[in-house]
Design a protein around this motif. Structure first.
Motif, mmCIF file in Angstrom:
data_model
loop_
_atom_site.group_PDB
_atom_site.id
_atom_site.type_symbol
_atom_site.label_atom_id
_atom_site.label_comp_id
_atom_site.label_asym_id
_atom_site.label_seq_id
_atom_site.Cartn_x
_atom_site.Cartn_y
_atom_site.Cartn_z
ATOM 1 N N LYS A 135 -2.477 -4.900 9.062
ATOM 2 C CA LYS A 135 -2.664 -3.773 8.150
ATOM 3 C C LYS A 135 -3.050 -4.261 6.757
ATOM 4 C CE LYS A 135 0.456 -1.747 5.769
ATOM 5 N NZ LYS A 135 1.677 -1.221 5.290
ATOM 6 N N CYS A 136 -2.348 -5.276 6.272
ATOM 7 C CA CYS A 136 -2.631 -5.806 4.932
ATOM 8 C C CYS A 136 -4.024 -6.412 4.850
ATOM 9 C CB CYS A 136 -1.584 -6.844 4.541
ATOM 10 S SG CYS A 136 0.054 -6.153 4.262
ATOM 11 N N VAL A 137 -4.410 -7.162 5.857
ATOM 12 C CA VAL A 137 -5.736 -7.786 5.868
ATOM 13 C C VAL A 137 -6.806 -6.702 5.904
ATOM 14 C CG1 VAL A 137 -7.315 -9.200 7.259
ATOM 15 C CG2 VAL A 137 -4.973 -9.975 6.835
ATOM 16 N N ARG A 138 -6.567 -5.656 6.670
ATOM 17 C CA ARG A 138 -7.533 -4.560 6.741
ATOM 18 C C ARG A 138 -7.686 -3.881 5.368
ATOM 19 N NH1 ARG A 138 -5.720 -2.560 11.068
ATOM 20 N NH2 ARG A 138 -4.268 -1.091 10.176
ATOM 21 N N LEU A 139 -6.554 -3.736 4.646
ATOM 22 C CA LEU A 139 -6.597 -3.108 3.328
ATOM 23 C C LEU A 139 -7.248 -4.005 2.277
ATOM 24 C CD1 LEU A 139 -3.055 -1.458 3.157
ATOM 25 C CD2 LEU A 139 -5.254 -0.276 3.323
ATOM 26 N N ALA A 140 -7.010 -5.300 2.354
ATOM 27 C CA ALA A 140 -7.463 -6.212 1.304
ATOM 28 C C ALA A 140 -8.731 -6.974 1.659
ATOM 29 C CB ALA A 140 -6.356 -7.219 0.999
ATOM 30 N N GLY A 141 -9.105 -6.973 2.927
ATOM 31 C CA GLY A 141 -10.226 -7.802 3.365
ATOM 32 C C GLY A 141 -11.586 -7.213 3.088
ATOM 33 N N ASN A 142 -12.617 -7.879 3.570
ATOM 34 C CA ASN A 142 -14.005 -7.468 3.350
ATOM 35 C C ASN A 142 -14.329 -6.116 3.979
ATOM 36 O OD1 ASN A 142 -14.589 -9.739 1.899
ATOM 37 N ND2 ASN A 142 -15.293 -10.895 3.673
ATOM 38 N N ARG A 171 -12.548 -3.439 4.096
ATOM 39 C CA ARG A 171 -11.655 -2.390 3.606
ATOM 40 C C ARG A 171 -12.431 -1.098 3.381
ATOM 41 N NH1 ARG A 171 -10.641 -5.850 -1.578
ATOM 42 N NH2 ARG A 171 -12.592 -5.498 -2.634
ATOM 43 N N MET A 172 -11.677 -0.008 3.492
ATOM 44 C CA MET A 172 -12.287 1.311 3.381
ATOM 45 C C MET A 172 -12.599 1.674 1.920
ATOM 46 S SD MET A 172 -12.579 2.037 6.416
ATOM 47 C CE MET A 172 -12.634 3.671 7.060
ATOM 48 N N ALA A 173 -11.725 1.305 0.998
ATOM 49 C CA ALA A 173 -11.918 1.643 -0.417
ATOM 50 C C ALA A 173 -11.351 0.525 -1.270
ATOM 51 C CB ALA A 173 -11.216 2.958 -0.744
ATOM 52 N N ALA A 174 -11.835 0.450 -2.505
ATOM 53 C CA ALA A 174 -11.321 -0.568 -3.420
ATOM 54 C C ALA A 174 -9.887 -0.218 -3.808
ATOM 55 C CB ALA A 174 -12.204 -0.632 -4.660
ATOM 56 N N LEU A 175 -9.058 -1.240 -3.908
ATOM 57 C CA LEU A 175 -7.664 -1.035 -4.305
ATOM 58 C C LEU A 175 -7.501 -1.368 -5.779
ATOM 59 C CD1 LEU A 175 -5.805 -2.771 -1.321
ATOM 60 C CD2 LEU A 175 -6.092 -0.317 -1.682
ATOM 61 N N SER A 176 -6.606 -0.643 -6.423
ATOM 62 C CA SER A 176 -6.293 -0.981 -7.810
ATOM 63 C C SER A 176 -5.557 -2.319 -7.823
ATOM 64 C CB SER A 176 -5.424 0.111 -8.435
ATOM 65 O OG SER A 176 -4.142 0.116 -7.831
ATOM 66 N N ALA A 177 -5.498 -2.940 -8.986
ATOM 67 C CA ALA A 177 -4.814 -4.236 -9.098
ATOM 68 C C ALA A 177 -3.355 -4.108 -8.681
ATOM 69 C CB ALA A 177 -4.928 -4.761 -10.527
ATOM 70 N N ARG A 178 -2.696 -3.012 -9.078
ATOM 71 C CA ARG A 178 -1.287 -2.815 -8.719
ATOM 72 C C ARG A 178 -1.121 -2.682 -7.201
ATOM 73 N NH1 ARG A 178 0.825 2.649 -9.997
ATOM 74 N NH2 ARG A 178 1.049 2.865 -7.789
ATOM 75 N N ASP A 179 -2.005 -1.900 -6.580
ATOM 76 C CA ASP A 179 -1.938 -1.732 -5.132
ATOM 77 C C ASP A 179 -2.251 -3.040 -4.410
ATOM 78 O OD1 ASP A 179 -1.210 0.921 -5.334
ATOM 79 O OD2 ASP A 179 -3.257 1.682 -5.104
ATOM 80 N N MET A 180 -3.185 -3.789 -4.952
ATOM 81 C CA MET A 180 -3.532 -5.079 -4.339
ATOM 82 C C MET A 180 -2.337 -6.026 -4.411
ATOM 83 S SD MET A 180 -5.708 -6.849 -2.683
ATOM 84 C CE MET A 180 -7.387 -6.335 -2.886
ATOM 85 N N ARG A 181 -1.607 -6.026 -5.528
ATOM 86 C CA ARG A 181 -0.407 -6.866 -5.636
ATOM 87 C C ARG A 181 0.631 -6.445 -4.596
ATOM 88 N NH1 ARG A 181 -1.416 -6.478 -11.243
ATOM 89 N NH2 ARG A 181 0.071 -4.770 -11.436
#
Length: 89
Positions: free
Chosen positions: A52-59, A61-71
């Motif tokens: 799940k994390c790789v899908r959210l943070a990887g190449n 990903r569906m949408a860009a994450l904010s810096a806080r969400d990425m952390r």
């Protein structure tokens, strides 16, 4: 007759000791099986979290994450990897 009875009692004691040893071995095998089931469930849980994390943070990903969400995502990823290492190691 007395000697036969004494021999029989001695054999009974030996059999009882042998059965106690077998029970201990069976209990140990049961405990190990439970630990392996727990470990397998934990490993599957960690892998799902990592995916799940790789899908959210990887190449992909569906949408860009904010810096806080990425952390947060990276923190969850690191925690899952550490838990996985505990199960494996």
């Amino acid at each position: 007759m007395h000697q036969d009875l004494a021999t029989l009692l001695e054999q009974t004691d030996q059999l009882r000791e042998h059965m106690d040893t077998l029970r201990g071995g069976i209990q140990a095998a049961h405990d190990q099986s439970r630990r392996l089931e727990y470990d397998a469930a934990g490993i599957n849980e960690c892998m799902a979290s990592i995916k799940k994390c790789v899908r959210l943070a990887g190449n992909n990903r569906m949408a860009a994450l904010s810096a806080r969400d990425m952390r947060k995502v990276m923190g969850e990823l690191e925690e899952s990897v550490e838990r996985l290492a505990e199960f494996i190691g």
